[in-house]
Design a protein around this motif. Structure first.
Motif, PDB file in Angstrom:
ATOM      1  N   UNK A  83     -21.618   7.165 -38.020  1.00  0.00           N
ATOM      2  CA  UNK A  83     -21.650   6.577 -39.048  1.00  0.00           C
ATOM      3  C   UNK A  83     -20.654   6.015 -39.539  1.00  0.00           C
ATOM      4  N   UNK A  84     -19.872   7.339 -40.215  1.00  0.00           N
ATOM      5  CA  UNK A  84     -18.525   6.956 -40.517  1.00  0.00           C
ATOM      6  C   UNK A  84     -18.037   5.700 -40.698  1.00  0.00           C
ATOM      7  N   UNK A  85     -17.937   5.342 -38.842  1.00  0.00           N
ATOM      8  CA  UNK A  85     -17.259   4.627 -38.147  1.00  0.00           C
ATOM      9  C   UNK A  85     -17.990   2.783 -38.332  1.00  0.00           C
ATOM     10  N   UNK A  86     -19.231   3.536 -38.352  1.00  0.00           N
ATOM     11  CA  UNK A  86     -19.797   1.588 -38.576  1.00  0.00           C
ATOM     12  C   UNK A  86     -20.208   1.670 -37.407  1.00  0.00           C
ATOM     13  N   UNK A  87     -20.286   2.459 -36.191  1.00  0.00           N
ATOM     14  CA  UNK A  87     -20.878   2.883 -34.650  1.00  0.00           C
ATOM     15  C   UNK A  87     -22.126   2.999 -34.142  1.00  0.00           C
ATOM     16  N   UNK A  88     -22.874   2.040 -33.452  1.00  0.00           N
ATOM     17  CA  UNK A  88     -24.093   2.422 -32.476  1.00  0.00           C
ATOM     18  C   UNK A  88     -23.485   3.599 -32.226  1.00  0.00           C
ATOM     19  N   UNK A  89     -25.625   4.350 -32.409  1.00  0.00           N
ATOM     20  CA  UNK A  89     -25.418   5.874 -32.614  1.00  0.00           C
ATOM     21  C   UNK A  89     -25.789   5.731 -30.982  1.00  0.00           C
ATOM     22  N   UNK A  90     -25.883   5.436 -30.052  1.00  0.00           N
ATOM     23  CA  UNK A  90     -26.436   5.850 -28.549  1.00  0.00           C
ATOM     24  C   UNK A  90     -26.114   7.028 -28.425  1.00  0.00           C
ATOM     25  N   UNK A  91     -25.233   7.104 -27.883  1.00  0.00           N
ATOM     26  CA  UNK A  91     -24.412   8.457 -27.596  1.00  0.00           C
ATOM     27  C   UNK A  91     -25.108   9.947 -27.921  1.00  0.00           C
ATOM     28  N   UNK A  92     -25.040   9.447 -29.440  1.00  0.00           N
ATOM     29  CA  UNK A  92     -25.715  10.452 -29.686  1.00  0.00           C
ATOM     30  C   UNK A  92     -27.454  10.720 -29.804  1.00  0.00           C
ATOM     31  N   UNK A  93     -27.729  10.044 -29.531  1.00  0.00           N
ATOM     32  CA  UNK A  93     -29.510   9.641 -28.725  1.00  0.00           C
ATOM     33  C   UNK A  93     -29.901   9.305 -27.861  1.00  0.00           C
ATOM     34  N   UNK A  94     -29.154   8.844 -27.125  1.00  0.00           N
ATOM     35  CA  UNK A  94     -29.440   8.571 -26.094  1.00  0.00           C
ATOM     36  C   UNK A  94     -29.281   8.812 -24.423  1.00  0.00           C
ATOM     37  N   UNK A  95     -29.045  10.097 -24.730  1.00  0.00           N
ATOM     38  CA  UNK A  95     -28.300  11.547 -23.267  1.00  0.00           C
ATOM     39  C   UNK A  95     -29.744  12.085 -22.982  1.00  0.00           C
ATOM     40  N   UNK A  96     -29.174  12.362 -21.771  1.00  0.00           N
ATOM     41  CA  UNK A  96     -29.729  13.247 -20.454  1.00  0.00           C
ATOM     42  C   UNK A  96     -30.977  13.956 -21.162  1.00  0.00           C
ATOM     43  N   UNK A  97     -32.294  14.103 -21.025  1.00  0.00           N
ATOM     44  CA  UNK A  97     -32.990  15.226 -21.925  1.00  0.00           C
ATOM     45  C   UNK A  97     -32.942  15.439 -22.687  1.00  0.00           C
ATOM     46  N   UNK A  98     -32.624  14.489 -23.876  1.00  0.00           N
ATOM     47  CA  UNK A  98     -32.193  13.963 -25.101  1.00  0.00           C
ATOM     48  C   UNK A  98     -34.173  13.878 -26.086  1.00  0.00           C
ATOM     49  N   UNK A  99     -35.550  13.700 -24.918  1.00  0.00           N
ATOM     50  CA  UNK A  99     -36.839  13.258 -25.194  1.00  0.00           C
ATOM     51  C   UNK A  99     -37.692  14.433 -24.691  1.00  0.00           C
ATOM     52  N   UNK A 100     -37.827  15.042 -24.933  1.00  0.00           N
ATOM     53  CA  UNK A 100     -39.299  16.582 -24.276  1.00  0.00           C
ATOM     54  C   UNK A 100     -40.274  15.864 -24.831  1.00  0.00           C
TER      55      UNK A 100
END
Length: 228
Positions: free
Chosen positions: A121-138
């Motif tokens: 967020x601080x750098x205006x970058x996408x959130x992919x590594x924060x949200x779309x990782x392995x086992x991130x959706x039980x």
């Protein structure tokens, strides 16, 4: 058809009360869909511009399985959410007909590497590594519309180690399920097998190895698991 490599198994979720499995096509998520959560994150809601992001289909964890603590973070957060499973899709789906596309409902956790998200967020970058990782959706087993209808008001709760962490009501979503489907279908051609995580209420906080969680949409679905 002959593949160069053996194809991967299709991610699939149990359908409660049956031997069926729901094959997952894509996982869509909406952010800032509860005003209290937006406020605790220092943001505001915008009815004119919903905030969408995605997770890989194989990020699901099913059958109340153990959830591995992900690498590259020191601040893994829970976000409890009602989950919507689509039986069919389309483009530019009208709000009035959107619920006709729903197959089932469940409950899930949108796990978030909060430190990576904050830095993005601080750098205006996408959130992919924060949200779309392995086992991130039980996600829980799904309950079909024929059983639970289309819940419009139900308590949404998360307990960690027996302590209540999050509690809200799906009636307080900024965008309703029908509106989320409508808005998503402006950007994507939705398909059968799509999952939608519908946003989280206030109370997000850290999870640690060994924590046990219990998520619930009251009267709809329950998910239990452990961080390992």
């Amino acid at each position: 058809m002959t593949y160069a490599l053996a194809p991967h198994a299709i991610p699939a979720i149990p359908v409660a009360g049956t031997d069926l499995r729901f094959p997952v096509h894509r996982i869509y998520c909406i952010g800032r869909n509860y005003a209290d959560h937006a406020a605790e994150m220092g943001a505001s809601v915008d009815r004119t511009q919903p905030l969408f992001f995605m997770k890989p289909a194989d990020a699901i964890v099913i059958d109340d399985g153990d959830v591995p603590y992900p690498p590259a973070t020191q601040d893994l957060h829970h976000e409890v959410e009602m989950v919507v499973a689509l039986a069919r899709g389309g483009r530019d789906i009208a709000v009035a007909h959107a619920l006709e596309h729903v197959y089932a409902y469940g409950v899930g956790l949108d796990l978030t590497r909060r430190d990576l998200q904050a830095n993005a967020k601080k750098q205006g970058h996408p959130w992919d590594t924060a949200k779309g990782f392995d086992a991130s959706a039980p996600v829980s087993a799904l309950r079909r519309v024929a059983e639970v209808g289309h819940p419009a008001a139900a308590r949404l709760m998360l307990e960690v180690n027996g302590e209540r962490r999050q509690e809200g009501n799906i009636a307080h979503m900024v965008f309703s399920v029908a509106e989320i489907i409508h808005e998503l279908s402006k950007y994507y051609e939705l398909e059968s097998g799509d999952l939608i995580f519908t946003g989280t209420p206030a109370g997000v906080a850290a999870l640690h190895r060994g924590d046990r969680f219990r998520a619930e949409v009251e009267g709809v679905a329950v998910l239990e698991g452990r961080i390992i």
